[in-house]
Design an enzyme around this catalytic site. Structure first.
Site, PDB file in Angstrom:
ATOM      1  N   SER A  14       0.827  -1.208   0.000  1.00 48.61           N
ATOM      2  CA  SER A  14       0.000   0.000   0.000  1.00 48.61           C
ATOM      3  C   SER A  14       0.861   1.257   0.000  1.00 48.61           C
ATOM      4  O   SER A  14       0.611   2.212  -0.755  1.00 48.61           O
ATOM      5  CB  SER A  14      -0.934  -0.016   1.215  1.00 48.61           C
ATOM      6  OG  SER A  14      -1.773   1.110   1.208  1.00 48.61           O
ATOM      7  N   HIS A  40      -2.460   7.274   3.455  1.00 50.79           N
ATOM      8  CA  HIS A  40      -2.611   5.820   3.490  1.00 50.79           C
ATOM      9  C   HIS A  40      -3.925   5.424   4.158  1.00 50.79           C
ATOM     10  O   HIS A  40      -4.649   4.544   3.678  1.00 50.79           O
ATOM     11  CB  HIS A  40      -1.425   5.200   4.236  1.00 50.79           C
ATOM     12  CG  HIS A  40      -1.525   3.727   4.422  1.00 50.79           C
ATOM     13  ND1 HIS A  40      -1.986   3.170   5.599  1.00 50.79           N
ATOM     14  CD2 HIS A  40      -1.235   2.695   3.604  1.00 50.79           C
ATOM     15  CE1 HIS A  40      -1.972   1.847   5.479  1.00 50.79           C
ATOM     16  NE2 HIS A  40      -1.524   1.535   4.283  1.00 50.79           N
TER      17      HIS A  40
END
Length: 198
Positions: A14, A40
């Site tokens: 990610s 994030h």
């Protein structure tokens, strides 16, 4: 320093995707850590232009947290998202509010009485909680190394965050109506987990 469990491969991937989409290499280390963790957490790269940070304030907040300073959140959802520290939840301290005072603001008032000096504050829900914290500081009732001021809402959020920035308190905030428990917790987690020592 707080030990952190090994980073899961999904989180690693990610962050790799995030860094391909967003160049944060020109940001100071703690600012970068906060910006990246908020992005994030929200999967929204536009936080970059919305967040307002100061590296010296982030450093002071990180040092205080790592030294064991109290952490106070406005609501349980912010506290639940901060994975490496226990927090005092201001809303849990709220007595019946005075007329014209929200329960969130009453909780902040009670928490300031318990932690007038040295606590790090993370506000991610009610704009009235942040407004009350700023008011308490203006009255000399509060000294803090850092306020994470990221409440959400169409009513009062922009004004409360602008008042925080104008107050001179060391802070992380943003300019828009958005915010919330997840991003407030993310900002605190970024400081706790930052790999670079300030």
């Amino acid at each position: 320093m707080n030990a952190r469990a090994a980073v899961h491969p999904i989180e690693q991937e990610s962050y790799a995707i995030l860094r391909r989409r967003l160049d944060t290499t020109d940001l100071p280390p703690l600012t970068r850590a906060v910006v990246e963790r908020v992005v994030h957490t929200s999967a929204d790269t536009t936080w970059v232009g919305d967040l307002v940070t100061a590296e010296d304030a982030l450093r002071a907040g990180r040092e205080a947290l790592l030294a064991g300073a109290p952490l106070v959140t406005d609501v349980r959802m912010v506290a639940a998202g901060i994975t490496a520290r226990q927090a005092t939840v201001a809303l849990d301290l709220a007595a019946a509010p005075e007329p014209g005072l929200t329960r969130s603001a009453a909780g902040i008032r009670a928490a300031v009485a318990q932690h007038p000096d040295g606590a790090v504050w993370a506000i991610g829900n009610a704009p009235t909680a942040l407004a009350e914290l700023v008011r308490c500081a203006a009255e000399g009732l509060l000294r803090t190394p850092l306020v994470v001021g990221l409440p959400v809402g169409f009513v009062g959020a922009v004004d409360a965050k602008a008042a925080l920035r104008a107050s001179g308190l060391p802070a992380v905030s943003n300019r828009s109506e958005r915010g919330g428990a997840a991003v407030a917790a993310a900002a605190v987690n970024a400081l706790l987990y930052a790999e670079e020592a300030p």
